[in-house]
Design a protein around this motif. Sequence first.
Motif, PDB file in Angstrom:
ATOM      1  N   TYR A 153      -7.712  -5.364   7.619  1.00  0.00           N
ATOM      2  CA  TYR A 153      -7.579  -4.262   6.659  1.00  0.00           C
ATOM      3  C   TYR A 153      -8.950  -3.697   6.296  1.00  0.00           C
ATOM      4  O   TYR A 153      -9.152  -2.473   6.297  1.00  0.00           O
ATOM      5  N   ASN A 154      -9.899  -4.564   5.985  1.00  0.00           N
ATOM      6  CA  ASN A 154     -11.220  -4.105   5.549  1.00  0.00           C
ATOM      7  C   ASN A 154     -11.901  -3.220   6.581  1.00  0.00           C
ATOM      8  O   ASN A 154     -12.669  -2.307   6.227  1.00  0.00           O
TER       9      ASN A 154
ATOM     10  N   SER B 162     -11.303   4.833   6.099  1.00  0.00           N
ATOM     11  CA  SER B 162     -10.698   5.238   4.829  1.00  0.00           C
ATOM     12  C   SER B 162      -9.479   6.129   5.036  1.00  0.00           C
ATOM     13  O   SER B 162      -8.533   6.087   4.237  1.00  0.00           O
TER      14      SER B 162
ATOM     15  N   LYS C 112      -6.560   3.819   5.850  1.00  0.00           N
ATOM     16  CA  LYS C 112      -6.207   3.088   4.636  1.00  0.00           C
ATOM     17  C   LYS C 112      -5.374   3.942   3.692  1.00  0.00           C
ATOM     18  O   LYS C 112      -4.389   3.478   3.105  1.00  0.00           O
TER      19      LYS C 112
ATOM     20  N   GLU D 161      -1.370   2.946   2.680  1.00  0.00           N
ATOM     21  CA  GLU D 161      -1.390   2.294   1.365  1.00  0.00           C
ATOM     22  C   GLU D 161      -0.006   2.183   0.740  1.00  0.00           C
ATOM     23  O   GLU D 161       0.337   1.172   0.119  1.00  0.00           O
TER      24      GLU D 161
ATOM     25  N   VAL E 144       0.506  -2.872   3.403  1.00  0.00           N
ATOM     26  CA  VAL E 144      -0.702  -3.433   2.805  1.00  0.00           C
ATOM     27  C   VAL E 144      -0.256  -4.291   1.633  1.00  0.00           C
ATOM     28  O   VAL E 144       0.153  -3.777   0.594  1.00  0.00           O
TER      29      VAL E 144
ATOM     30  N   LYS F  20      -6.597  -7.413  -0.278  1.00  0.00           N
ATOM     31  CA  LYS F  20      -5.611  -6.614   0.435  1.00  0.00           C
ATOM     32  C   LYS F  20      -5.532  -7.089   1.884  1.00  0.00           C
ATOM     33  O   LYS F  20      -6.543  -7.430   2.494  1.00  0.00           O
TER      34      LYS F  20
ATOM     35  N   LEU G 227      -3.668  -6.389   5.790  1.00  0.00           N
ATOM     36  CA  LEU G 227      -2.851  -5.612   6.718  1.00  0.00           C
ATOM     37  C   LEU G 227      -1.704  -6.516   7.152  1.00  0.00           C
ATOM     38  O   LEU G 227      -1.877  -7.400   7.991  1.00  0.00           O
TER      39      LEU G 227
END
Length: 285
Positions: free
Chosen positions: A144-145, A149, A152, A156, A195, A204, A206
């Motif tokens: 996830y990180n 963006s 994400k 979300e 998420v 968070k 994935l």
Amino acid sequence: MTKFRFSENNNGIGVTVHEADLSLGLTPSQILQIQELLNRYKVVIFKNQNLNDDQLSEFAFRFGPPFVPDKNFPVLGSQDSGNSIVIVGNQANEYSKSYLGHQEVLPHSDHQWLKCPSSASLLYALDIHLNSAPTVWFDMVQAYNMLDSEIKSIIEEINSITYNPFYRPFGSVSAKYVDRDIDIPPGDTFPHPLVRTHPLTKEKILYLNIAYELDFVGVPYKVGNELFSKLYDHIINLSYKYEHQWHNGDLVFWDNRSTIHYRPSFDSSIRRVLKRVTIAGEMPY
């Protein structure tokens, strides 16, 4: 010894605990330390263990209650619902039931199709012969990180459905984004956040497998399939993973919320026998 010595793996996922004899039981501080290691590193490895079934269960359930299969929602080993220990074995003829054999097991999180997927699992190596398969864990917090963006923001608020593979013939299901206009897989479904948030670390995750049939709730097929393909490629190329080469007496304890795991196929004549214990979990959020 109040606390265990440990060493980190080089790639950020997994930690090996040294000089631990789990058959002797655990002190409160050691239980807390192991839980902290699990939260931080997601996979905790103990070498050279010698545990009977009671000792294995005693260790596992210090960290949560047993996962109990519901006969209405089949899982691996649900035929043995009265026993918390499942044999994952090839050439394991001395056991009345063993599962998974020698075929490839694609990257997945256990029980993701259930309302309450399991929180953690353990594998304990009983009889591992040369050239049997390793197990590989992927860090889905880092997955996830490492997303940009834009992705994400897209994922979300999406919920995903993982269809229960055990309603299909065993071994017939592989990663596939479902076109609901053509074929809806059988069985009840339980949408979960794509998420999700870890209930202990607040990280968070994935929360996506690449092993089963799935789709994204309310997302048109073409859009969902393209998004799944991007996420699939992202996971396959993830560098944050740990490959464990099994030896007799190894016990590996992993967080089932924040990892997925994979096993390649191996020669059907090679003996590979492990015991698995699973810990119950909560509804993802």
